[in-house]
Structures are given as structure tokens and as C-alpha cells.
Enzyme design. Structure first.
Site, PDB file in Angstrom:
ATOM      1  N   CYS A   1       7.575  -1.755  -6.267  1.00  0.00           N
ATOM      2  CA  CYS A   1       7.519  -3.095  -6.859  1.00  0.00           C
ATOM      3  C   CYS A   1       7.363  -3.035  -8.382  1.00  0.00           C
ATOM      4  CB  CYS A   1       6.436  -3.898  -6.161  1.00  0.00           C
ATOM      5  SG  CYS A   1       6.738  -5.658  -6.266  1.00  0.00           S
TER       6      CYS A   1
ATOM      7  N   ARG B   1      13.060  -9.065 -12.636  1.00  0.00           N
ATOM      8  CA  ARG B   1      11.671  -9.273 -12.215  1.00  0.00           C
ATOM      9  C   ARG B   1      11.541 -10.614 -11.488  1.00  0.00           C
ATOM     10  NH1 ARG B   1       7.830 -10.025 -16.437  1.00  0.00           N
ATOM     11  NH2 ARG B   1       6.306  -9.612 -14.825  1.00  0.00           N
TER      12      ARG B   1
ATOM     13  N   ILE C   1       6.177  -8.977  -2.234  1.00  0.00           N
ATOM     14  CA  ILE C   1       5.286  -9.871  -2.983  1.00  0.00           C
ATOM     15  C   ILE C   1       5.836 -10.008  -4.397  1.00  0.00           C
ATOM     16  CG2 ILE C   1       2.920 -10.250  -3.794  1.00  0.00           C
ATOM     17  CD1 ILE C   1       2.024  -8.237  -1.578  1.00  0.00           C
ATOM     18  N   ARG C   2       6.299 -11.173  -4.764  1.00  0.00           N
ATOM     19  CA  ARG C   2       6.924 -11.391  -6.081  1.00  0.00           C
ATOM     20  C   ARG C   2       7.828 -10.209  -6.442  1.00  0.00           C
ATOM     21  NH1 ARG C   2       3.963 -11.585 -10.472  1.00  0.00           N
ATOM     22  NH2 ARG C   2       2.239 -10.417  -9.627  1.00  0.00           N
TER      23      ARG C   2
ATOM     24  N   HIS D   1       6.326  -3.290  -0.498  1.00  0.00           N
ATOM     25  CA  HIS D   1       5.033  -2.596  -0.587  1.00  0.00           C
ATOM     26  C   HIS D   1       4.729  -1.759   0.661  1.00  0.00           C
ATOM     27  CE1 HIS D   1       3.335  -4.332  -4.272  1.00  0.00           C
ATOM     28  NE2 HIS D   1       4.105  -5.367  -3.979  1.00  0.00           N
TER      29      HIS D   1
ATOM     30  N   GLU E   1       2.754   0.596   1.000  1.00  0.00           N
ATOM     31  CA  GLU E   1       1.344   0.993   1.067  1.00  0.00           C
ATOM     32  C   GLU E   1       0.492  -0.071   1.749  1.00  0.00           C
ATOM     33  OE1 GLU E   1       2.955  -0.131  -1.414  1.00  0.00           O
ATOM     34  OE2 GLU E   1       1.732  -1.463  -2.641  1.00  0.00           O
TER      35      GLU E   1
END
Ligand code: GLN
Length: 197
Positions: free
Chosen positions: A84, A111, A139-140, A175, A177
Site C-alpha cells: 500500500c 494514490r 484500505i485507501r 494489506h 499483513e
């Protein structure tokens, strides 16, 4: 193996836990260190570039002298997993003056491009080389636009790349993780294991 998590800002603990989980699953011992200053990266076998705020991460890694060490790490063909904001920082061009990208992944990114449509979402994605879908949390998330000819696209959503590999660097717009599934960390750090999974 010594793994450094670039820890100037972002979701550092989650990445430290995820690389420990991946290593333990393969019976490897891993020493995880947080990178906030220059002088640590040269001793690392692997690096993690977490999500967070790419403008902040970019500013701090340049200020602290970590940026040039990350480039050297890649020149030495040592692996990196960038997620990200980490992907944005590693890109060739983030189309934002506040980000001075490292250019270690030959892609351009937009972005928050997914974010403008939908702030956060989760979706199963098909990943090249993995049998079962990976549950990806966005996420974004940045959108990957242009992809250099040496870059392998390993997963897409709606035809847009979300997981790429450029030499020793694996980069995701999601993500990995944040789930218990270690397969993306495997792709980056234990590629032989990932293929068997
Ligand atoms: N949109 C953020 C940025 O531009 C990245 C979001 C994330 O890492 N979850 O830095």
C-alpha cells in the site's frame, strides 16, 4: 534471517507479526528489527515497507538516510515486501510532489484511486502460482497505472494490477499483513514454499 520493518510510520507491528508467522510456518528463525535510522538496512536480509501515509514515510526515510540504503538493498537483489503506502514509496512515479519515490518498482501509481470510489473493501483475489484465492483487504489503496516491461503482474482486480513483482521486490496495493494468511509474505521471502501452498 534478519528482517527489517521500515518503522518510521505505518502498520509496523502487523508486518513484524506476519513475517514471524511466515518464517515459523517454514521452520525458519527470523530476527525482526524496526528500522527508524540509517545503518540498520545494510544488515537486513529482507525488508518490509508497511502501509500508512506515503507522504510521511517518504519524507522520513529521505531525511533519515534510509532511502538510499533501501535502493542499495534492491541493487544487492535482497527481497522487499512493500504494501500500500509502501508500494507508493517504492514506485517510479506517485504523481504527487510530496512523495519522492524510490523507483525500485517500475510502476506508476495513483494514490487513493480506489479510495475515491470506495474507501475500504475486501475481496478474494486470484494470485498467480497460488491454488486458492487470497482474501485481500484494501484500505485507501493506490491504483497501479503503468507497468514496466520487466514487472510481473501476479494479481488483478477488475483488470487493474494489485500485486506485482519487480526483481526482488513484491508490492501490493492491499494489506496481506492484516490477515492470518502468510502466502503473500511467502511469495516475497519464501518463494519455493509459496508455490507449494
Ligand atoms: N492512501 C495512503 C497513501 O497515500 C496509503 C493507504 C495505506 O497504506 N493503507 O499513503
Amino acid at each position: 534471517m534478519k528482517a527489517g520493518v521500515v518503522a518510521v510510520q505505518g502498520d509496523v507491528t502487523e508486518h513484524a507479526d506476519a513475517v514471524r508467522r511466515a518464517a515459523t510456518a517454514h521452520g525458519e528463525s527470523v530476527d525482526v528489527v524496526e528500522v527508524r535510522d540509517a545503518g540498520i538496512v545494510p544488515d537486513c536480509d529482507a525488508l518490509l515497507m508497511p502501509g500508512g501515509e506515503s507522504t510521511t514515510i517518504s519524507r522520513l526515510i529521505h531525511r533519515e538516510g534510509i532511502a538510499s540504503e533501501i535502493r542499495e538493498h534492491v541493487r544487492n537483489e535482497k527481497p522487499i515486501l512493500a504494501t500500500c503506502a509502501g508500494l507508493i514509496v517504492c514506485s517510479r512515479d506517485a504523481k504527487d510532489d510530496r512523495v519522492d519515490p524510490l523507483g525500485v518498482v517500475d510502476v506508476t501509481v495513483d494514490r487513493n484511486a480506489f479510495g475515491r470510489q470506495k474507501d475500504s473493501f475486501e475481496a478474494p483475489i486470484a494470485v498467480a502460482g497460488l491454488t486458492d484465492a487470497f482474501h485481500a483487504v484494501f484500505i485507501r489503496a493506490p491504483l497501479i497505472d503503468e507497468v514496466g516491461s520487466d514487472v510481473e503482474v501476479l494479481a488483478r482486480i477488475d483488470d487493474r494490477p494489485v500485486l506485482v513483482r519487480d526483481g526482488p521486490v513484491v508490492a501490493t496495493s492491499f494489506h496481506p499483513e492484516l490477515t492470518d494468511d502468510p502466502r503473500i509474505h511467502d511469495l516475497a521471502f519464501f518463494p519455493d514454499m509459496a508455490v507449494k501452498a
